[in-house]
Scaffold this motif. Structure first.
Motif, PDB file in Angstrom:
ATOM      1  N   ASP A  77     -12.587   6.806   1.192  1.00 49.34           N
ATOM      2  CA  ASP A  77     -12.477   5.547   0.709  1.00 49.34           C
ATOM      3  C   ASP A  77     -13.773   4.936  -0.249  1.00 49.34           C
ATOM      4  O   ASP A  77     -13.767   3.931  -0.555  1.00 49.34           O
ATOM      5  N   SER A 137     -23.435   6.920  -8.021  1.00 42.87           N
ATOM      6  CA  SER A 137     -23.817   6.362  -6.729  1.00 42.87           C
ATOM      7  C   SER A 137     -23.090   6.963  -5.626  1.00 42.87           C
ATOM      8  O   SER A 137     -23.369   7.191  -4.436  1.00 42.87           O
TER       9      SER A 137
ATOM     10  N   TYR B 312     -35.111   4.854  -0.674  1.00 40.42           N
ATOM     11  CA  TYR B 312     -34.295   5.498  -1.597  1.00 40.42           C
ATOM     12  C   TYR B 312     -32.675   5.533  -1.168  1.00 40.42           C
ATOM     13  O   TYR B 312     -31.775   5.650  -2.045  1.00 40.42           O
ATOM     14  N   ARG B 313     -32.526   5.753   0.350  1.00 38.93           N
ATOM     15  CA  ARG B 313     -31.474   5.689   0.859  1.00 38.93           C
ATOM     16  C   ARG B 313     -30.564   4.697   0.488  1.00 38.93           C
ATOM     17  O   ARG B 313     -29.237   4.740   0.522  1.00 38.93           O
ATOM     18  N   ILE B 315     -30.420   3.019  -2.566  1.00 40.63           N
ATOM     19  CA  ILE B 315     -30.074   2.870  -3.857  1.00 40.63           C
ATOM     20  C   ILE B 315     -28.576   3.489  -4.130  1.00 40.63           C
ATOM     21  O   ILE B 315     -28.382   4.460  -3.705  1.00 40.63           O
ATOM     22  N   GLY B 316     -28.067   2.538  -4.765  1.00 45.85           N
ATOM     23  CA  GLY B 316     -26.544   2.973  -5.126  1.00 45.85           C
ATOM     24  C   GLY B 316     -25.695   1.808  -5.187  1.00 45.85           C
ATOM     25  O   GLY B 316     -26.036   1.029  -3.956  1.00 45.85           O
ATOM     26  N   LYS B 317     -24.677   1.760  -6.012  1.00 45.23           N
ATOM     27  CA  LYS B 317     -23.511   0.390  -6.002  1.00 45.23           C
ATOM     28  C   LYS B 317     -22.398   1.278  -5.992  1.00 45.23           C
ATOM     29  O   LYS B 317     -22.144   2.141  -6.554  1.00 45.23           O
ATOM     30  N   PHE B 318     -21.479   0.875  -4.976  1.00 46.26           N
ATOM     31  CA  PHE B 318     -20.159   1.303  -4.759  1.00 46.26           C
ATOM     32  C   PHE B 318     -19.293   0.324  -4.071  1.00 46.26           C
ATOM     33  O   PHE B 318     -19.852  -0.525  -3.690  1.00 46.26           O
ATOM     34  N   VAL B 319     -17.942   0.586  -3.979  1.00 42.67           N
ATOM     35  CA  VAL B 319     -17.155   0.109  -3.092  1.00 42.67           C
ATOM     36  C   VAL B 319     -16.654   1.002  -2.033  1.00 42.67           C
ATOM     37  O   VAL B 319     -16.341   2.051  -2.345  1.00 42.67           O
ATOM     38  N   GLU B 320     -16.418   0.443  -0.883  1.00 40.40           N
ATOM     39  CA  GLU B 320     -15.871   1.141   0.280  1.00 40.40           C
ATOM     40  C   GLU B 320     -14.671   0.245   0.853  1.00 40.40           C
ATOM     41  O   GLU B 320     -14.865  -0.785   1.483  1.00 40.40           O
ATOM     42  N   ASN B 321     -13.395   1.203   1.034  1.00 38.39           N
ATOM     43  CA  ASN B 321     -12.447   0.372   1.584  1.00 38.39           C
ATOM     44  C   ASN B 321     -12.199  -0.817   0.827  1.00 38.39           C
ATOM     45  O   ASN B 321     -11.863  -1.936   1.039  1.00 38.39           O
ATOM     46  N   LYS B 327     -24.906  -0.195   0.107  1.00 42.69           N
ATOM     47  CA  LYS B 327     -25.234   0.792   1.069  1.00 42.69           C
ATOM     48  C   LYS B 327     -24.161   1.688   1.775  1.00 42.69           C
ATOM     49  O   LYS B 327     -23.213   1.134   1.858  1.00 42.69           O
TER      50      LYS B 327
END
Lengths: 281, 327
Positions: A77, A137, B312-313, B315-321, B327
């Motif tokens: 998800d 990402s 580095y770990r 870095i990044g943009k997202f959605v989870e559930n 992160k």
């Protein structure tokens, strides 16, 4: 977490190459008209020239993982946002929505824990049809987590790459930095003695090839896949001349010592299992 | 007439004023008339104009500045900020790639290993350095020197100014993608402090290949991008003349990169850009390096490597559930 597998069963597959009558298709590589049923029987391989068409994640899982061998789908998800609010001719948001509905996937990568000939592995697969299998990402995060999971559980790691897009432009430097994130994770895995097989499928290019896809302890490619850093069109433009035949194919890379082995799809699972048995911890 | 603006139209009013000042200065010297009042006024006006114009540059204008032909070549940075540089050549395998410059040097007496891409200033140099685009042997050379540095505990300073890794037949034959991946992989674990600074163009994987470390900074008018604005425009707009739009969309300026958490610090350039004042630019860079060295030397090595990993770990943009996460 394991509910993901049921979802995977419902993937929608769109075959662009389908001819109007649905019986015949044209091979991208040799241009021959081939009987679709034969191609399917041969696991999406052209009977005329042995070109390996792209497999979807579902088909790839069926090819590699034992029957009922999926233990769990990991992090199903995680989804992309639009961190840069990227608008070109089309907006990134629309691109994601379109890719989702076309593939039935939430992103270009799926990670599972499962068994190959009874050997437990962490398997990541990227799908070249989801925004060209490019790494933003989400792909970077899931690959990094897959590596960390393999490290934690002391399992071998296999990543099947299919990415014509490399690092995903729509997320700018956030995508670029996923190269560092995934490679750094693999460096730790390597130090911890982990075993990683990278499987390259058509196409694997740019930021994906210049990070996790090139870092396998063993690098396998399917026949006739396009593999490289810069896309052939850009190179031809830059140097102002035509590229030699077979440039940037699996066979070209093997000849130049850049990959370890080319394996036909029908033998892929068996050979992977054999390698997993040789290099166990 | 010579194009003193180097195609940078927004600089025209500034260069016009600067020319005027120079004329007045030489005239007052020759004719022995005192024009100092006049000159002073013009100088103030030029300063104000520079501040005004440079404050409001578009992302595309910043890209043009990062590529400015008079932008300080890396050799000047080395001469101005370092001493006792000993260039070490060669990748011990194929050939010496002059797009990469490497070797030990001292900064304020401290021994470091310098790694840099270079573009050159004259046409002859630019050709010899392949306009700053390394081949695999260049990255292999850099990696060898960095590993040498790690063996002897020399911190690594990497100065980046490259349009990208070279796209050519030989580069592909010799594993451009592989060596970039390998270099990133190795840098993430090298047991010495690593400071990377983008001083001009930070072109994609070819920049990142020597850009992984404990600190990642960028000069104010430099850029760092996943793809060149022209390349992005050609792919997404099907028209490379849309590069200014692409430059905006890609969020590649120093300010954007700071906001995105990609760079740790933006090193200020003198008003009017680095090409107007090499010395101040080099000094600002030097101060940043010294500050980082002092900080990083305090950190135990295992902690440093762990922190580098985490840097580095995350870095990044997202959605989870459906929950936003970075992160």
């Amino acid at each position: 977490m394991s509910s993901g597998w049921k979802g995977l069963r419902n993937f929608v597959f769109h075959r662009k190459r389908e001819m109007p009558d649905g019986l015949w298709m044209k091979c991208d590589s040799c241009g021959n008209l081939v009987y679709k049923k034969v191609v399917e029987e041969k696991l999406q391989v052209c009977p005329e020239c042995n070109f390996h068409f792209s497999l979807g994640i579902q088909e790839r899982l069926e090819l590699l993982i034992d029957e009922n061998g999926i233990i769990e789908e990991l992090w199903p998800d995680i989804e992309s946002t639009d961190p840069l609010n990227f608008k070109a001719v089309a907006a990134y948001r629309d691109k994601i929505t379109e890719a989702k509905s076309q593939t039935g996937l939430k992103e270009a990568v799926v990670v599972v824990r499962g068994k190959i000939e009874g050997i437990e592995v962490i398997l990541g697969i990227t799908d070249s049809r989801f925004i060209m299998g490019s790494m933003g990402s989400v792909v970077g995060e899931k690959i990094a987590r897959a590596v960390e999971k393999a490290m934690e559980l002391k399992l071998p790691l296999i990543i099947v790459s299919g990415s014509g897009g490399g690092a995903r432009m729509y997320e700018g430097s956030l995508s670029l930095m996923q190269m560092a994130k995934t490679s750094a994770a693999l460096a730790r895995f390597d130090k911890a003695g982990g075993f990683y097989i990278s499987v390259l499928t058509n196409p694997t290019m740019a930021g994906v090839m210049a990070s996790f896809a090139a870092l396998g302890d063993i690098i396998i490619a399917e026949p006739k896949a396009l593999i490289g850093f810069t896309g052939p069109r850009v190179i031809a433009q830059t140097i102002g001349q035509e590229l030699p035949p077979g440039f940037q194919t699996s066979e070209f890379l093997l000849e130049h010592g850049l990959i370890d082995r080319i394996i036909d799809r029908q033998h892929l699972k068996g050979e992977l299992a054999l390698l997993l048995r040789y290099f166990k911890r | 007439m010579e194009d003193t603006n180097h195609g940078l139209d927004f600089e025209a009013p500034i260069t016009a004023l600067e020319r005027k000042i120079a004329e007045l200065e030489s005239f007052s010297a020759i004719a022995e008339v005192d024009l100092s009042e006049e000159i002073k006024k013009l100088r103030t006006r030029a300063e104000r104009l520079k501040t005004e114009i440079y404050k409001n540059l578009s992302p595309w204008q910043r890209v043009l500045l990062a590529r400015h032909p008079l932008r300080p070549p890396v050799q000047y940075f080395i001469n101005l900020a370092f001493t006792d540089f000993v260039e070490l050549y060669g990748d011990r395998c194929f050939r010496d790639d002059r797009a990469i410059l490497s070797g030990p040097a001292k900064i304020d007496g401290q021994e470091v290993m310098l790694i840099a891409t270079r573009k050159g200033k004259t046409t002859r140099e630019r050709l010899a350095y392949n306009f700053g685009s390394p081949h695999p042997e260049g990255y292999r050379k850099a990696l060898l020197k960095m590993q040498l540095a790690a063996k002897f505990g020399l911190p690594i300073i990497s100065l980046i100014n490259t349009p990208g890794a070279y796209p050519g037949i030989g580069a592909e034959e010799r594993g451009q993608a592989h060596i970039i991946a390998k270099s990133i992989f190795e840098m993430s674990q090298l047991r010495v402090p690593i400071i990377c600074i983008v001083v001009g163009e930070g072109g994609s994987g070819g920049a990142l290949a020597i850009g992984v470390g404990d600190r990642f900074a960028i000069l104010e008018n430099a850029y760092f991008s996943v793809i060149s604005p022209e390349g992005c425009a050609a792919i997404l707009w099907k028209n490379s003349s849309k590069a200014p739009d692409a430059a905006k969309a890609l969020k590649l300026t120093s300010k954007d990169l700071k906001e995105l958490g990609i760079v740790d610090e933006v090193i200020p350039e003198p008003v009017g850009g680095a090409h107007r004042d090499y010395k101040t630019t080099a000094e600002n860079m030097k101060q940043y390096i010294l500050k980082c060295l002092a900080e990083l030397r305090q950190i135990p090595m295992d902690t440093l490597i762990q922190q580098r990993y985490e840097k580095y770990r995350k870095i990044g943009k997202f959605v989870e559930n459906n929950n936003p996460a970075s992160k």
